[in-house]
Design a protein around this motif. Sequence first.
Motif, mmCIF file in Angstrom:
data_model
loop_
_atom_site.group_PDB
_atom_site.id
_atom_site.type_symbol
_atom_site.label_atom_id
_atom_site.label_comp_id
_atom_site.label_asym_id
_atom_site.label_seq_id
_atom_site.Cartn_x
_atom_site.Cartn_y
_atom_site.Cartn_z
ATOM 1 N N UNK A 69 0.855 -1.187 0.000
ATOM 2 C CA UNK A 69 0.000 0.000 0.000
ATOM 3 C C UNK A 69 0.890 1.235 0.000
ATOM 4 N N UNK A 70 0.609 2.155 -0.935
ATOM 5 C CA UNK A 70 1.325 3.421 -1.022
ATOM 6 C C UNK A 70 0.354 4.578 -0.820
ATOM 7 N N UNK A 71 0.856 5.647 -0.208
ATOM 8 C CA UNK A 71 0.094 6.880 -0.034
ATOM 9 C C UNK A 71 0.851 8.020 -0.706
ATOM 10 N N UNK A 72 0.115 8.901 -1.379
ATOM 11 C CA UNK A 72 0.735 10.015 -2.080
ATOM 12 C C UNK A 72 1.319 11.026 -1.100
ATOM 13 N N UNK A 73 2.593 11.361 -1.297
ATOM 14 C CA UNK A 73 3.231 12.450 -0.567
ATOM 15 C C UNK A 73 3.162 13.715 -1.414
ATOM 16 N N UNK A 74 4.271 14.087 -2.025
ATOM 17 C CA UNK A 74 4.306 15.242 -2.916
ATOM 18 C C UNK A 74 4.250 14.759 -4.361
ATOM 19 N N UNK A 75 3.181 15.112 -5.059
ATOM 20 C CA UNK A 75 3.004 14.657 -6.439
ATOM 21 C C UNK A 75 4.110 15.244 -7.314
ATOM 22 N N UNK A 76 4.814 14.369 -8.023
ATOM 23 C CA UNK A 76 5.958 14.777 -8.837
ATOM 24 C C UNK A 76 5.793 14.223 -10.245
ATOM 25 N N UNK A 77 5.339 15.017 -11.215
ATOM 26 C CA UNK A 77 5.166 14.526 -12.587
ATOM 27 C C UNK A 77 6.460 13.959 -13.139
ATOM 28 N N UNK A 78 6.359 12.891 -13.926
ATOM 29 C CA UNK A 78 7.559 12.244 -14.455
ATOM 30 C C UNK A 78 8.280 13.137 -15.458
ATOM 31 N N UNK A 79 9.597 12.996 -15.466
ATOM 32 C CA UNK A 79 10.430 13.701 -16.437
ATOM 33 C C UNK A 79 11.337 12.685 -17.139
ATOM 34 N N UNK A 80 11.361 12.700 -18.486
ATOM 35 C CA UNK A 80 10.571 13.568 -19.357
ATOM 36 C C UNK A 80 9.115 13.113 -19.414
ATOM 37 N N UNK A 81 8.244 14.026 -19.643
ATOM 38 C CA UNK A 81 6.806 13.742 -19.747
ATOM 39 C C UNK A 81 6.503 13.289 -21.169
ATOM 40 N N UNK A 82 5.764 12.174 -21.336
ATOM 41 C CA UNK A 82 5.441 11.736 -22.695
ATOM 42 C C UNK A 82 4.537 12.737 -23.392
ATOM 43 N N UNK A 83 4.619 12.777 -24.673
ATOM 44 C CA UNK A 83 3.752 13.675 -25.434
ATOM 45 C C UNK A 83 2.295 13.258 -25.259
ATOM 46 N N UNK A 84 1.435 14.250 -25.225
ATOM 47 C CA UNK A 84 0.013 13.983 -25.103
ATOM 48 C C UNK A 84 -0.589 14.710 -23.916
ATOM 49 N N UNK A 85 -1.757 14.226 -23.491
ATOM 50 C CA UNK A 85 -2.470 14.894 -22.399
ATOM 51 C C UNK A 85 -3.393 13.896 -21.716
ATOM 52 N N UNK A 86 -3.798 14.244 -20.489
ATOM 53 C CA UNK A 86 -4.786 13.458 -19.780
ATOM 54 C C UNK A 86 -6.183 13.939 -20.120
ATOM 55 N N UNK A 87 -7.147 13.010 -20.086
ATOM 56 C CA UNK A 87 -8.543 13.378 -20.359
ATOM 57 C C UNK A 87 -9.461 12.512 -19.505
ATOM 58 N N UNK A 88 -10.408 13.160 -18.812
ATOM 59 C CA UNK A 88 -11.445 12.441 -18.076
ATOM 60 C C UNK A 88 -12.367 11.775 -19.093
ATOM 61 N N UNK A 89 -12.679 10.520 -18.878
ATOM 62 C CA UNK A 89 -13.498 9.802 -19.851
ATOM 63 C C UNK A 89 -14.963 10.214 -19.768
ATOM 64 N N UNK A 90 -15.687 9.943 -20.847
ATOM 65 C CA UNK A 90 -17.122 10.207 -20.918
ATOM 66 C C UNK A 90 -17.864 8.972 -21.371
ATOM 67 N N UNK A 91 -19.159 9.126 -21.595
ATOM 68 C CA UNK A 91 -19.982 7.996 -22.008
ATOM 69 C C UNK A 91 -19.521 7.345 -23.290
ATOM 70 N N UNK A 92 -18.928 8.136 -24.177
ATOM 71 C CA UNK A 92 -18.475 7.594 -25.454
ATOM 72 C C UNK A 92 -17.274 6.659 -25.295
ATOM 73 N N UNK A 93 -16.666 6.670 -24.127
ATOM 74 C CA UNK A 93 -15.478 5.844 -23.891
ATOM 75 C C UNK A 93 -15.797 4.533 -23.194
ATOM 76 N N UNK A 94 -17.055 4.295 -22.887
ATOM 77 C CA UNK A 94 -17.418 3.139 -22.061
ATOM 78 C C UNK A 94 -16.908 1.818 -22.644
#
Length: 295
Positions: free
Chosen positions: A133-158
Amino acid sequence: MLPDDWHLTQDVDDFLARAGDFLRSRPALHNTPLTDIEKLRIRGAAEHDAAASVFGRRESGGEVHAVFYLTPRGRLGLTPLSVEQTDALAAHLAGLGHSPSNVIADHDTAGAFAESWQRHTSAAPVPFWRTHLYRLGTLTPPQPRPEGRGRITGGQDREQVVRWCREFCVDVGEQPSIDLIDAGSWDDSRFGDRHFTFWETPDGTPVSMAAATSVVGGMVRVDPVYTPAPLRGRGYAGAVTVEASRAALAVGATDVVLFTDPDNPTSNALYQRIGYVHVADFAGYKFSCGAPQAG
């Protein structure tokens, strides 16, 4: 006989009124009881099973120090207990005729209950789950960051979400969830109430997925994280986990947690790089045969 400091009920609302503060006092360590009991409260066990869930709290000096819950499908969840307390609970549950199909808890409590249950019922314990079990301390985005973006899914992604959850279950050998998905019972699976995030390449193609529970007691659990095998090793899992973790913080979570496979050094190292800190080890045991004998 169960000691006088244990109290059992089938009323989830009464149980939460009395034990809710205890569960919320350590939201990371109690993350599974928090989400499981909340799901039982929202749905109502009577909607799905004739039997009702059983909830227990251990009190001393007017304060709750431990809880257990037994779902209609036989899942027994425990918060940390001593060996003596675990054995007393196993003896009493067997005496009442309860027959859990499995137990999950912190490593020591789960192992102690499995041994006690076998001694009292002759049901052989079979380990099926072992995790960090892990708990988040200080969120540290990975480097290098892969190209692209995050997106919250919707009904069309079900359709893709369901397909990827099934692929995840195949990878980890989670047959009960596969059976529910294949039967069209998505809402009854453990994924049915999750919030999903995709990581997409610049052209909008989803390449990785992370899910998270709703906030319960200030806690959100990120689970599962999945990248199809041909796309692994490109940083997508780290990127999508950061996005799901960031979304959890944005909706007010004070504790963001996740479980990892102890035998996967790659994922354990990844989560530590992005800010997760090891908290505890957990285990699960199935009971292969035998039935409790009243008395």
